[in-house]
Design a protein around this motif. Structure first.
Motif, PDB file in Angstrom:
ATOM      1  N   LEU A  85       7.538 -13.200   9.442  1.00 51.03           N
ATOM      2  CA  LEU A  85       7.095 -12.355   8.331  1.00 51.03           C
ATOM      3  C   LEU A  85       5.765 -12.834   7.744  1.00 51.03           C
ATOM      4  O   LEU A  85       4.899 -12.027   7.414  1.00 51.03           O
ATOM      5  CB  LEU A  85       8.167 -12.306   7.245  1.00 51.03           C
ATOM      6  CG  LEU A  85       9.467 -11.581   7.610  1.00 51.03           C
ATOM      7  CD1 LEU A  85      10.370 -11.476   6.385  1.00 51.03           C
ATOM      8  CD2 LEU A  85       9.174 -10.192   8.165  1.00 51.03           C
ATOM      9  N   ILE A  86       5.607 -14.156   7.633  1.00 45.15           N
ATOM     10  CA  ILE A  86       4.340 -14.673   7.115  1.00 45.15           C
ATOM     11  C   ILE A  86       3.204 -14.351   8.082  1.00 45.15           C
ATOM     12  O   ILE A  86       2.107 -13.926   7.678  1.00 45.15           O
ATOM     13  CB  ILE A  86       4.439 -16.194   6.876  1.00 45.15           C
ATOM     14  CG1 ILE A  86       5.403 -16.481   5.707  1.00 45.15           C
ATOM     15  CG2 ILE A  86       3.060 -16.786   6.579  1.00 45.15           C
ATOM     16  CD1 ILE A  86       5.628 -17.952   5.451  1.00 45.15           C
ATOM     17  N   GLY A  87       3.452 -14.542   9.378  1.00 44.64           N
ATOM     18  CA  GLY A  87       2.430 -14.219  10.369  1.00 44.64           C
ATOM     19  C   GLY A  87       2.068 -12.748  10.355  1.00 44.64           C
ATOM     20  O   GLY A  87       0.888 -12.382  10.460  1.00 44.64           O
ATOM     21  N   LEU A  88       3.076 -11.897  10.193  1.00 48.46           N
ATOM     22  CA  LEU A  88       2.815 -10.458  10.137  1.00 48.46           C
ATOM     23  C   LEU A  88       1.991 -10.103   8.910  1.00 48.46           C
ATOM     24  O   LEU A  88       1.056  -9.287   8.986  1.00 48.46           O
ATOM     25  CB  LEU A  88       4.146  -9.703  10.118  1.00 48.46           C
ATOM     26  CG  LEU A  88       4.067  -8.179  10.052  1.00 48.46           C
ATOM     27  CD1 LEU A  88       3.310  -7.634  11.258  1.00 48.46           C
ATOM     28  CD2 LEU A  88       5.473  -7.572  10.009  1.00 48.46           C
ATOM     29  N   TRP A  89       2.295 -10.714   7.780  1.00 51.46           N
ATOM     30  CA  TRP A  89       1.537 -10.407   6.554  1.00 51.46           C
ATOM     31  C   TRP A  89       0.093 -10.883   6.665  1.00 51.46           C
ATOM     32  O   TRP A  89      -0.829 -10.206   6.215  1.00 51.46           O
ATOM     33  CB  TRP A  89       2.212 -11.056   5.347  1.00 51.46           C
ATOM     34  CG  TRP A  89       1.660 -10.569   4.048  1.00 51.46           C
ATOM     35  CD1 TRP A  89       1.984  -9.413   3.395  1.00 51.46           C
ATOM     36  CD2 TRP A  89       0.657 -11.208   3.252  1.00 51.46           C
ATOM     37  NE1 TRP A  89       1.250  -9.297   2.236  1.00 51.46           N
ATOM     38  CE2 TRP A  89       0.431 -10.383   2.119  1.00 51.46           C
ATOM     39  CE3 TRP A  89      -0.058 -12.398   3.367  1.00 51.46           C
ATOM     40  CZ2 TRP A  89      -0.480 -10.719   1.133  1.00 51.46           C
ATOM     41  CZ3 TRP A  89      -0.980 -12.733   2.384  1.00 51.46           C
ATOM     42  CH2 TRP A  89      -1.178 -11.895   1.277  1.00 51.46           C
ATOM     43  N   LEU A  90      -0.115 -12.041   7.314  1.00 51.54           N
ATOM     44  CA  LEU A  90      -1.483 -12.533   7.511  1.00 51.54           C
ATOM     45  C   LEU A  90      -2.286 -11.578   8.391  1.00 51.54           C
ATOM     46  O   LEU A  90      -3.496 -11.410   8.210  1.00 51.54           O
ATOM     47  CB  LEU A  90      -1.459 -13.936   8.129  1.00 51.54           C
ATOM     48  CG  LEU A  90      -0.937 -15.051   7.217  1.00 51.54           C
ATOM     49  CD1 LEU A  90      -0.877 -16.368   7.978  1.00 51.54           C
ATOM     50  CD2 LEU A  90      -1.801 -15.199   5.967  1.00 51.54           C
ATOM     51  N   CYS A  91      -1.601 -10.934   9.340  1.00 50.50           N
ATOM     52  CA  CYS A  91      -2.290  -9.950  10.184  1.00 50.50           C
ATOM     53  C   CYS A  91      -2.754  -8.751   9.359  1.00 50.50           C
ATOM     54  O   CYS A  91      -3.766  -8.115   9.683  1.00 50.50           O
ATOM     55  CB  CYS A  91      -1.367  -9.477  11.305  1.00 50.50           C
ATOM     56  SG  CYS A  91      -1.056 -10.725  12.571  1.00 50.50           S
ATOM     57  N   LEU A  92      -2.023  -8.442   8.297  1.00 48.03           N
ATOM     58  CA  LEU A  92      -2.396  -7.308   7.453  1.00 48.03           C
ATOM     59  C   LEU A  92      -3.660  -7.583   6.648  1.00 48.03           C
ATOM     60  O   LEU A  92      -4.261  -6.656   6.104  1.00 48.03           O
ATOM     61  CB  LEU A  92      -1.248  -6.966   6.497  1.00 48.03           C
ATOM     62  CG  LEU A  92       0.071  -6.537   7.154  1.00 48.03           C
ATOM     63  CD1 LEU A  92       1.133  -6.299   6.087  1.00 48.03           C
ATOM     64  CD2 LEU A  92      -0.132  -5.284   7.985  1.00 48.03           C
TER      65      LEU A  92
END
Length: 377
Positions: A349-356
């Motif tokens: 989830l943290i990695g996905l949010w950083l992609c945003l």
């Protein structure tokens, strides 16, 4: 049958039928895999999490993924009204509508949509693509200024809530004890009836290398209350009777009859025989006789370690549906396994949010190439 239903069913009956078909076909994200491929003689930890009493974890993740896929498919279907293009995404959705209509008329089963799961995933990707199109500026290929910050804040709140909710399940998943079975025999498939009468004695042999305290067997037909039966467990090597249960017809329950042993049983050599006999008083019983379930694949046995006997004669390549297990109370997972899963979930989830946070959210999907040839990327 289809024609008869269309002619004779009322509108309410048809709607009830179609509702049942939809629920039976489209609500199980696991595609009922544990029912169709659970036959084994090796009960490893992997088996317990995929097919045993701990499969609730896999089922939960499969169901979440399934629900999100259906949601993205529905969002992708709205894309046509904005783009008004008869492209590959439109073809996918028309195909899925055809599948739904087909199963409303024909047979309905979870496994029948397994063939179309790749199409469902592709359609779901178009739903994600449509969301990105709404959030990005087509000219600059960057986030819309008015939407980027609210989207980041909203996604951060959703992700943080998911992480907190997962962490709050620590006691439920890693501390709270719940009933589990440690299987030594698990032969669940049974659809043929094997009656037990005064003229038909049924016995099943099996191997159990560890002590066990629970037996179950499949009941195809419950007996009449006037009938009585004796279930005896023997040491198949020495012939010693280990346990015996006399049961009235009214005590049997279909489809599965459970017998809990007061104490764990273990025989020398680990070979056992389970014998079913009718002991009804008088000449014959009245009404239906007890009928056990068995599986017969004609040329091989799902449980080769045991044999089914009827009046002392071996029934080739078949066994009754039964399980042999030890009943225990344990947490769903170990503390270490929980924290590994929690760490992996949080990292994703943290990695996905950083992609945003990236300036360009959509890659090449808004380039001029898409006008010439439709593509996902």
């Amino acid at each position: 049958m289809i024609k008869e239903r269309l002619q004779n069913y009322s509108a309410k009956e048809l709607l009830t039928l179609y509702n049942n078909k939809l629920k039976n076909t489209w609500t199980d994200g696991s595609r009922a895999y544990a029912w169709y491929i659970n036959s084994t003689n090796e009960f490893t930890p992997t088996f317990n999490y995929l097919f045993g009493d701990r499969k609730i974890l896999i089922y939960t993740f499969a169901q979440i993924f399934h629900i999100m896929s259906l949601l993205c498919i529905a969002i992708g279907a709205l894309r046509f009204f904005k783009c008004k293009k008869f492209d590959f995404a439109f073809f996918l959705n028309v195909t899925l509508v055809g599948v739904i209509l087909f199963h409303l008329i024909w047979e309905a089963n979870q496994r029948y949509i397994l063939l179309f799961t790749p199409l469902m995933l592709l359609s779901a990707l178009y739903g994600i693509k449509f969301l990105v199109e709404l959030l990005a500026n087509r000219t600059t290929n960057n986030w819309r200024t008015s939407l980027h910050r609210p989207f980041l804040v909203g996604s951060a709140v959703v992700f943080a809530t998911a992480i907190v909710c997962f962490g709050l399940q620590f006691n439920t998943l890693a501390q709270e004890k719940r009933p589990f079975h440690v299987y030594q025999v698990k032969q669940d498939y049974a659809y043929l009836g094997t009656p037990i009468t005064s003229d038909s004695v049924v016995a099943e042999t099996f191997i159990a290398n560890e002590p066990f305290d629970q037996l179950t067997f499949k009941v195809i037909q419950e007996p009449d209350a006037s009938r009585e039966y004796r279930i005896a467990l023997y040491d198949d090597t020495g012939g010693k009777k280990l346990r015996q249960f006399d049961m009235k017809g009214s005590e049997f329950n279909a489809p599965t009859q459970v017998i809990n042993l007061p104490k764990p049983v273990q025989a020398n050599g680990g070979r056992y025989k389970l014998k079913f006999t009718e002991i009804t008083k008088g000449d014959t019983g009245h009404g239906h006789a007890l009928s056990l379930g068995r599986y017969n694949s004609k040329n091989f046995s799902l449980y080769p370690a045991g044999k089914l006997y009827v009046n002392g004669k071996v029934m080739e390549h078949t066994n009754i549906g039964f399980t042999v297990s030890t009943f225990r109370e344990q947490p769903l997972m170990s503390v270490a396994a929980f924290w590994i899963l929690f760490t992996a979930f949080t990292s994703i989830l943290i990695g996905l949010w950083l992609c945003l946070l990236k300036v360009s959210p959509a890659g090449r999907i808004f380039t001029g190439q898409e006008d010439a040839k439709e593509g996902l990327f």
